[in-house]
Design a protein around this motif. Sequence first.
Motif, short mmCIF file in Angstrom:
data_model
loop_
_atom_site.label_atom_id
_atom_site.label_comp_id
_atom_site.label_asym_id
_atom_site.label_seq_id
_atom_site.Cartn_x
_atom_site.Cartn_y
_atom_site.Cartn_z
N VAL A 94 -0.54 -1.15 1.49
CA VAL A 94 -0.57 -0.20 0.34
C VAL A 94 -1.96 0.02 -0.47
CG1 VAL A 94 0.86 0.66 -1.67
CG2 VAL A 94 1.82 -0.30 0.26
N TYR A 95 -2.32 -1.52 -0.75
CA TYR A 95 -3.35 -1.50 -1.53
C TYR A 95 -4.57 -0.80 -0.89
CZ TYR A 95 -7.94 -3.55 -3.09
OH TYR A 95 -9.28 -3.63 -3.63
N TYR B 116 -4.29 2.02 1.38
CA TYR B 116 -4.19 3.27 1.17
C TYR B 116 -4.43 3.73 0.03
CZ TYR B 116 -1.22 7.36 0.64
OH TYR B 116 -0.79 8.62 0.36
N VAL B 117 -4.10 3.15 -1.19
CA VAL B 117 -4.39 3.52 -2.64
C VAL B 117 -5.84 3.35 -2.93
CG1 VAL B 117 -3.80 3.25 -5.06
CG2 VAL B 117 -2.14 3.07 -3.31
N TYR B 118 -6.39 2.36 -2.68
CA TYR B 118 -7.88 1.98 -3.10
C TYR B 118 -9.15 2.18 -2.44
CZ TYR B 118 -5.76 0.45 -7.73
OH TYR B 118 -4.55 0.25 -8.57
N GLU C 123 2.00 -5.03 0.62
CA GLU C 123 1.10 -4.98 -0.42
C GLU C 123 -0.21 -4.60 -0.03
OE1 GLU C 123 1.58 -7.40 -3.90
OE2 GLU C 123 -0.49 -7.19 -4.15
N ALA D 214 -1.03 21.49 5.87
CA ALA D 214 -0.24 20.28 5.86
C ALA D 214 0.74 20.28 6.92
CB ALA D 214 0.03 19.79 4.70
N ARG E 204 0.16 7.21 4.34
CA ARG E 204 1.06 6.34 3.40
C ARG E 204 1.75 5.24 4.39
NH1 ARG E 204 5.88 6.15 0.48
NH2 ARG E 204 5.38 5.37 -1.46
N ALA F 138 7.67 1.87 4.35
CA ALA F 138 8.18 1.00 3.30
C ALA F 138 7.98 -0.49 3.29
CB ALA F 138 9.44 1.48 3.11
N ASP F 139 8.07 -1.11 4.41
CA ASP F 139 7.95 -2.39 4.72
C ASP F 139 6.50 -2.85 5.14
OD1 ASP F 139 7.73 -1.22 7.15
OD2 ASP F 139 9.41 -2.39 8.04
N LEU G 38 -8.35 16.98 -3.41
CA LEU G 38 -7.76 15.90 -3.45
C LEU G 38 -8.41 14.59 -3.26
CD1 LEU G 38 -5.24 14.17 -4.49
CD2 LEU G 38 -4.60 14.17 -2.09
N HIS H 176 -7.92 16.79 1.90
CA HIS H 176 -6.80 17.44 1.40
C HIS H 176 -7.31 18.33 0.41
CE1 HIS H 176 -3.69 15.57 3.73
NE2 HIS H 176 -3.87 14.27 2.99
#
Lengths: 993, 91
Positions: B36-37, B39-41, B33, B81, B26, B29-30, B19, B53
């Motif tokens: 999260v950006y 984390y994702v990219y 953006e 994990a 991650r 929730a609060d 992976l 992973h």
Amino acid sequence: MAGDQTNRLNNGGLIDRSTALNFRFDGKTFSGFKGDTLASALVANGVKLVGRSFKYHRPRGILTAGSEEPNALVELRSGARREANTKATTAELYEGLEAASQNRWPSLNFDVMSVNQLFAPIFVAGFYYKTFMWPAKFWEAIYEPAIRRAAGLGRAAQVPDPDHYEKAWAHCDVVIAGSGPAGLAAALAAGRSGARVILCEEDFVLGGRLLADGGTIDGLPAAEWVARAVAELTAMPDVRIMTRTTLFGVYDGGTYGAIERVNDHLPTPPEHQVRQRLWRIVARRCVVAAGSIERPIVFAGNDTPGVMMASAMRSYINRYAATPSRRIALFTNNEDGWRTAETAIAAGLQVAAVIDARPDVSPAHRSLASKGGFPVLHGAVAGVDGGKGGVRKISVSLTGGARAEVEADGLAVSGGWNPAVGLTSYHRGRPKWRDDIAAFVPDGAPPGMVAAGAANGAFGLGAGLREGFEAGAAAARDAGRSGNIGSMPVADDEAFSITPLWHVAGKGKAFVDQQHDVTASDVELAQREGFQSVEHLKRYTTLGMATDQGKTSNVAGLAIMAAVSGKSIPETGTTIYRPPYVPVAIGAFAGHHRDENFHATRLTPSHHWAAEQGAIFVDTGLWKRAQWYPRAGEKDWLESVTREVKTVRSGVGFCDVSTLGKIDVHGPDAGAFLDRVYINAFSSLAVGKARYGLMLREDGIVYDDGTTSRLAEDHYFLTTTTAKAGLVMQHLEFCRQVLFPELDVQLTSVSDQWAQFSIAGPKTRDLLKEIVDPAEDLSNEGFPFMGAREVKLRGGLKARLFRISFSGEMAFEISVPARYGEAMARNLMIAGKPFGVTPYGTEALGVMRIEKGHVAGPELNGTTTAGDLGLGKMMSTKKDFIGRVMAGREALVAPNRQVVVGIKPTDKARRLRSGAHIIPKDETPGPGNDQGYVTSVCFSPVLDQWIGLGLVERGRERIGEVVRAHDPLRGEDYDVELCNSVFYDPDGGRQRG
Amino acid sequence: MRIVCPFCGERELGEFTYLGDAKPQRPAADAGEEAVYDYVYLRDNVAGVMSEHWYHGGGCRAWLKVTRNTLTHEISAVEPAAGAGAAKVGA
């Protein structure tokens, strides 16, 4: 009795004279003996000319006696089994062997293309780049085909290989490459200590150079010692000896690649046997005892047939009792080369002269010369007079400047020895230069590997045995084996002295790489033109890039480069070594994975029944799915599919949907878990209910969809699309194990456990009543739309029943244990007969989902958001879920995104095709006004016209607008109307009824 | 390459799926953006030792944290994990 084998000695050799073998070379019949290679049999029959060279079509003979051979390449066998570029030096002779020389026309003896030699100036290094620059279009049309006709080697068979290949795994403590003195000693030490040993030998006989050079080990003649060692090893239960097997590569984690030529020594493999086997050997330790390769000296005419490596000449004389020449001259720059003079004299051949480049020759050799009556000339060979008939005369430039001529029909050459550093260097290792032996030796090796003996630069017999024995003992110890290793085999070390000599200046072509026709002047030209790095030299001249990978040429090439650029050899360096060590057939890498076995095939539970029904199958991933079920009299697929759709819409039909991924989700936190992986809520789903769910990737793009049912408080049954079944499982496990480890939930893949059928149409209930136990309430009240629960079937079998509909009709999906799948299909046919039931395939399934505007693979294409699919309202704002934050980014919620919309042609008779681009009406198509494309199309039996779905910019705001469908791929251009994506029963009354 | 799965033992590379970097966590929730950006990219392209992973899809379906040197492929540690295996974390 040698028969017609004019160059066969009457005695000696490791050949079985009682087994004569007939073979054909270029249509002529010869005979040889069991134990011969094709090359040794040709030598025994006095054949010197065996091929024409790559570029210049020069006559070529046999240079070596092993897998390093650059010249003696043949097409072996004929028809579908014809194998190009097979080395005659390693091809075992068998009765009826057929071989043909390569790259000559019309015959080997008279080759029209040898006029290429006259054009030699244009075939120099880089000629492709220089000569055919312009005009560009001439390259494909004229230059390349012409060059391909003129240059090249063997021809591939143009038909599929009829033989089988397989792949196998082996595991051991110590794998040993090579069975010469070092390899055998290593195997003895490791085997005695109790290690599990695999000994790989590429030859068909064990012994390596001992087979040709003999010697005395432990007071025994080498052959006797080898026989004893092999007997001892054979008796060890944990030692596996693999002959005809080349260890060709090393990979991470102590994994080695080996190719076993199981049946290449037979005309055809015996029934049910493979031709070759690709081994992946996992070993804790590896001892590389792959020996060394004698290297040529580059001089004018060094490619004349009859010029042969000195060690190869000894192999032919001692191992095969075949004499390459009668009157031999020897050109050497080292002590070892003299052995060939000794061998020739012992075999009763004439030695014309020894040309020694060293200033001094040992007294022992001086007396050998005087006893043998031949001169020792101090100097170097400057040219060879000869041609396709072989060597005639050798001109020598003597130290001090004088010249001499030697008459001989063969010239043995020894330029020293290069340890086989391939295996030890395959992990980007760079071998190091040793001045004392003028050769590169391994400088370290991949983890777990060690080189021993000649492969490590220890050329003496005693040293080789010692290094091999110690390496074998150490390897076994490292692998945890501690048995008594006994005594080490002992032999004397021969003296070794060498005066490096790479290239002798002279008139005429002097070849560095004989297989690719690269000359010393090509190397010099590359240097003048700035291609000095060895990697550039290699690519500019193609030195070392042929099938032999430059085993006899690389070091000479870089030594010449070093000399002309005024650098030392170690400064010049070597190119990167890469596996495989010998060419490996693609067929061996493929093994059984070819044709219908290229990948695994998955059959649905009802497959055999569907085949009986005459279903047409389509490949979807690994699956074979029934695409439609033609009936007698139907003229094409469209007629069958239309009939299936109409039957479902008016009566009842069923379809095997077992290919969907199915996952049982158990645990007290199952609902909370599903809330996080789907955009909509599942914790709120009532037990006994199903719900459509949509999953996003973390970047906000739609990942997968499917229905999930709650069968119990802590048990959900989740379905995925067919294509993503495995990936969704992987994704969910990632979520469960990595992202949300605190949730008490377990996942079980049950895709293969359940056979699932969709039963659809207004008469579905009538049919189901015949299947389901009468006590089960299937009424709209008792089993409403989106209901899901376990039911009992007639006969007592438990099944899962879901009232879900993909077709838009009143429908159920029923799951039974997979082993009952076929019986279920048969029962549905029997029970459904009174209702006119039809099985339907994936085409009808697709038609009905397009009529209903349901999205599928073409719309869930990895670029669309939930909003694009018209499912944006499903996105919960009350919880966090995968993809939530990124789905809200500016570009993903932009108003001008391409969204799913219905499409129908303005001309009702027109056929739609997916892939057509949507352009505003009356505009000229171009990238600036491309507004989307048609994703799915079908002929709708309900509407009696072609309809489609598309992704179109602002599509939902443009319902009723006429746009242009532009399809340059098919040359079509027509007007279509954007419309609601639900073509059939928009309020959904039918599926709820 | 071979990976020692803590549940299944030493297995061949073909059983596993890669992976990527195991470091990014991650965001809550609060977290907003930008987090999260990230984390994702935004990923490091590590030349050297990296925590990754891997998924043992051809075996026990455990997600593993593998410490691997991307230059030599040498694997120095493998651990499951946090939520791998049947038992719930903390149970």
